[in-house]
Write an enzyme that holds these catalytic residues in place. Structure first.
Site, PDB file in Angstrom:
ATOM      1  N   TYR A  83       9.982 -20.231 -11.706  1.00 43.43           N
ATOM      2  CA  TYR A  83       9.032 -19.263 -11.174  1.00 43.43           C
ATOM      3  C   TYR A  83       7.697 -19.377 -11.916  1.00 43.43           C
ATOM      4  CZ  TYR A  83      12.479 -16.323  -8.631  1.00 43.43           C
ATOM      5  OH  TYR A  83      13.407 -15.823  -7.755  1.00 43.43           O
ATOM      6  N   GLU A 129      13.858 -10.342 -12.485  1.00 37.40           N
ATOM      7  CA  GLU A 129      14.098  -9.415 -13.584  1.00 37.40           C
ATOM      8  C   GLU A 129      12.930  -9.445 -14.571  1.00 37.40           C
ATOM      9  OE1 GLU A 129      16.843 -10.002 -11.185  1.00 37.40           O
ATOM     10  OE2 GLU A 129      17.125 -11.579 -12.690  1.00 37.40           O
ATOM     11  N   ASN A 187       9.338 -14.394  -2.164  1.00 33.88           N
ATOM     12  CA  ASN A 187      10.665 -14.422  -2.778  1.00 33.88           C
ATOM     13  C   ASN A 187      11.535 -13.310  -2.202  1.00 33.88           C
ATOM     14  OD1 ASN A 187      12.289 -15.582  -5.224  1.00 33.88           O
ATOM     15  ND2 ASN A 187      12.558 -13.371  -5.343  1.00 33.88           N
ATOM     16  N   GLU A 188      12.590 -13.703  -1.504  1.00 37.10           N
ATOM     17  CA  GLU A 188      13.533 -12.740  -0.935  1.00 37.10           C
ATOM     18  C   GLU A 188      12.801 -11.606  -0.212  1.00 37.10           C
ATOM     19  OE1 GLU A 188      15.904 -11.757  -4.403  1.00 37.10           O
ATOM     20  OE2 GLU A 188      17.421 -13.218  -3.818  1.00 37.10           O
ATOM     21  N   GLU A 268      19.762 -20.000  -4.904  1.00 41.30           N
ATOM     22  CA  GLU A 268      20.177 -19.256  -6.102  1.00 41.30           C
ATOM     23  C   GLU A 268      21.690 -19.119  -6.069  1.00 41.30           C
ATOM     24  OE1 GLU A 268      18.331 -15.480  -6.754  1.00 41.30           O
ATOM     25  OE2 GLU A 268      16.282 -16.266  -6.645  1.00 41.30           O
ATOM     26  N   TYR A 333      22.142 -14.216 -19.361  1.00 37.57           N
ATOM     27  CA  TYR A 333      22.634 -14.382 -17.990  1.00 37.57           C
ATOM     28  C   TYR A 333      24.017 -15.018 -17.921  1.00 37.57           C
ATOM     29  CZ  TYR A 333      21.410 -14.043 -13.020  1.00 37.57           C
ATOM     30  OH  TYR A 333      21.332 -13.662 -11.705  1.00 37.57           O
TER      31      TYR A 333
END
EC number: 3.2.1.23
Length: 677
Positions: A83, A129, A187-188, A268, A333
């Site tokens: 990103y 996030e 994005n989404e 993803e 993560y």
């Protein structure tokens, strides 16, 4: 005749030279495109599928970029995905940062040198996030702005930003000799309420204008018709995302409804999951990830493993979800590479799966970096926040009848001190109240230097306080990270509503925006005299649960005579409650052992010095483990192992925290948990 030959000879030579040159150029022309007839990508005319992993350069220090990228390559990946956080590069309008840890061009070139292709996700919104989903907080100066839409103010800012970023990316496109094979738009977007196709068309036009018509542009959305309805757009290749709990056949069928032909792509594929303060550390079993990856690759699909390395939310860069739950400093993560870049069981398991489908590079895998336990370091109290306002707010305070938000006082991150006086005697405890959601995000309350407690967004909205009429009421308000996902990303910080005392609205505020970064970097312990006990009264009269927010400082030296120091380490906070920590002026991030699950913070070796003592500065917000009578109890410990998943988490003072504000993905079906996000 000889004269004629003399005249045309240069032309003949030029034609002879031009022919081979043009032929060579055509033979070596680089192309990356979609072959709809064969349902695959073509790389230089040959069928291709990528096996990629996510790494966010903004979460990994530049010092370690090469190490992490090499480990990703040795796992068998042929591409990385990253990103570009807008706010990481344009902290103030027109002020751009593209050097050192912000040097995205160098990061992409480094990936190229190592033989890795790149899937670029430049936003402008990224989620991730990350603070406000990568959108800069200064957008909120237009209070009515509708983010991620065709709002004219938003589009003007986006257009200007992409006009800076995308021309830097164009030379790095694959067809221009670089590593970037595909570029994601937004994005989404299908998860956002606006469903504004004019906005997506604007972005599509902008990307094409700056990058050209040859680059593959794509979108990513959840693998369900609900999300694809507003996330897909003709002219942008539709991809989906899903984790181990999803039915792979159904997930790719969702993509096929938008893209009947072309490559199957999971942009993803979740190797783990995110954390929140006060909730258990998220993990996904290695066996489940490996099994699902095998099934995806067996279908011939391209896939990106999100995350392959998570990294760290240094400073104030963490995001948050709603109902408000902030993410911690660690973005580990449960990824194949740990937060510190260490090899894990999951790394080798996924490498073995990839090896069944693609050739994995031979040779040694770069090892996990060594860690060193530097031991215990004593700290002493430097100053309370209230005693350091001349350093923290050198330009002076702002006066206002009613409270102003962070944005209104030009403060994006960190802390703002709000001060007024009590309009009445409160010899008996009187309720200081905020409307629900009126404090963004935590307010540390004191009256005449006596700590009273904490107001907390969505949690504690009333606090009983005592004091005399005319006493000074201080609220140190902390921005815990802006919401990064959903409808409420326009997350204003500070006192966003009026406060009342016994139902009377408090007015006449003096507001101090605190520049903690400059204060810590510029002074590093040289703040003049330290507090000399004149706040002992606050200790004596306060609740045993709280002390005044204060800075603490300590020094330690790297041991001599031991080779290869400094090394990475982890800082632990025994007895401390909540705050912010810096080493040598580098903002490591937030610590909150009283709530967990993260108990240690990652300290990369490059911020440590061997030539001089290292300075630790801490801003403890709630309660330090020491008093002026017991200064030896103020200490931190450097250890060689992280603790990011404490099994039991307790809130301060000593009550269990309500867990699972946002559910982790269950092992059966991601579609069900998406409904709750």
């Amino acid at each position: 005749m000889p004269g004629f030959l003399v005249r045309i000879l240069p032309l003949l030579l030029a034609l002879l030279l031009l022919g081979p040159t043009r032929g060579l150029r055509n033979a070596t022309q680089r192309m990356f495109e979609i072959d709809y007839s064969r349902d695959c990508f073509l790389k230089d005319g040959q069928p291709f599928r990528y096996i990629s992993g996510s790494i966010h350069y903004s979460r990994v220090p530049r010092f370690y970029w090469k190490d992490r990228l090499l480990k990703m390559k040795m796992a068998g990946l042929n591409a990385i995905q990253t990103y570009v956080p807008w706010n990481f590069h344009e902290p103030w309008p027109g002020q751009y940062q593209f050097s050192e840890d912000h040097d995205v061009e160098y990061f992409l070139q480094l990936a190229h040198e190592l033989g890795l292709l790149v899937i670029l996700r430049p936003g402008p919104y990224i989620c991730a996030e990350w603070e406000m989903g990568g959108l800069p907080a200064w957008l909120l100066e237009k209070e009515s702005i509708l983010l991620r839409s065709s709002d004219p103010d938003y589009l003007a800012a986006v257009d200007k930003w992409l006009g800076v970023l995308l021309p830097k990316m164009k030379p790095l496109l694959y067809q221009n000799g670089g590593p970037v094979i595909t570029v994601q738009v937004e994005n989404e977007y299908g998860s956002y309420f606006a469903c504004d196709f004019d906005y997506l068309r604007f972005l599509q036009k902008c990307f094409r204008h700056h990058l050209g018509d040859d680059v593959v542009l794509f979108t990513t959305d959840g693998a369900h018709k609900t999300f694809l309805k507003c996330g897909a757009l003709q002219g942008l290749y539709t991809t989906v995302d899903f984790g181990t709990g999803s039915n792979i056949t159904d997930a790719f069928l969702s993509q096929r409804k938008c893209e009947p032909k072309g490559p199957l792509i999971n942009s993803e594929f979740y190797t783990g999951w995110l954390d929140h303060w006060g909730q258990p550390h998220s993990t996904i079993k290695t066996e489940a990830v490996a099994s699902s990856l095998y099934d995806i690759l067996a279908r011939g699909a391209s896939v990106n493993l999100y995350m392959f390395i998570g990294g760290t939310n240094f400073a104030y860069w963490n995001g948050a979800n709603t109902p408000y739950a902030a993410q911690p400093t660690s973005y580990d993560y449960d990824a194949p590479l740990s937060e510190a870049g260490d090899l894990t069981e999951k790394y080798f398991a996924l490498r073995n799966i990839i090896q069944k489908f693609e050739k994995v590079p031979e040779g040694p895998i770069p090892p996990s970096t060594p860690k060193f336990a530097y031991g215990k370091v004593a700290l002493e109290k430097l100053k309370t926040v209230g005693a350091a306002l001349d350093i923290l707010c050198p330009s002076g305070p702002i006066k206002s009848l009613y409270p102003l938000t962070f944005i209104q006082v030009k403060q994006h991150y960190g802390f703002v001190l709000y001060r007024t006086t009590l309009p009445q005697d409160c010899s008996n405890p009187a309720p200081l109240s905020s409307p629900f959601n009126g404090v963004h995000d935590r307010a540390y309350v004191a009256v005449d230097g006596i700590p009273q407690g904490v107001l907390e967004r969505n949690n504690v909205i009333t606090l009983n306080i005592t004091g005399k009429a005319g006493a000074t009421l201080d609220l140190l308000v902390e921005n815990m990270g802006r919401v990064n996902y959903g409808a409420y990303i326009n997350d204003f910080k500070g006192l966003v509503s009026n406060l009342t005392l016994s139902s009377n609205i408090l007015t006449d505020w003096t507001i101090f925006p605190l520049d903690t970064e400059d204060a810590v970097r510029s002074h590093l312990g040289g703040w003049g005299h330290r507090d000399s006990g004149h706040h002992d009264e606050a200790w004596a009269h306060s609740s045993s649960n709280y002390t005044l927010p204060a800075f603490y400082v300590g020094n330690f030296s790297i041991p001599s005579g031991i080779p290869d120091l400094p090394q990475d380490t982890f800082i632990q906070f025994p007895g401390w409650t909540k705050g912010q920590v810096w080493i040598n002026g580098f903002n490591l991030g937030r610590y909150w052992p009283a709530r967990g699950p993260q108990l240690t913070l990652f300290v990369p070796q490059h911020i440590l010095m061997t030539s001089a003592p290292n300075t630790i500065t801490m801003l403890e917000l709630e309660r330090a483990p020491c008093s002026n009578d017991d200064p030896e109890l103020c200490a931190v410990t450097f250890v060689d192992r992280p603790v990011i998943g404490s099994s039991v988490t307790y809130d301060h003072p000593s009550k269990p925290v309500e867990k699972k504000l946002m559910p982790s993905p269950p092992q059966k079906n991601k579609d069900s948990w998406l409904d709750h996000v």
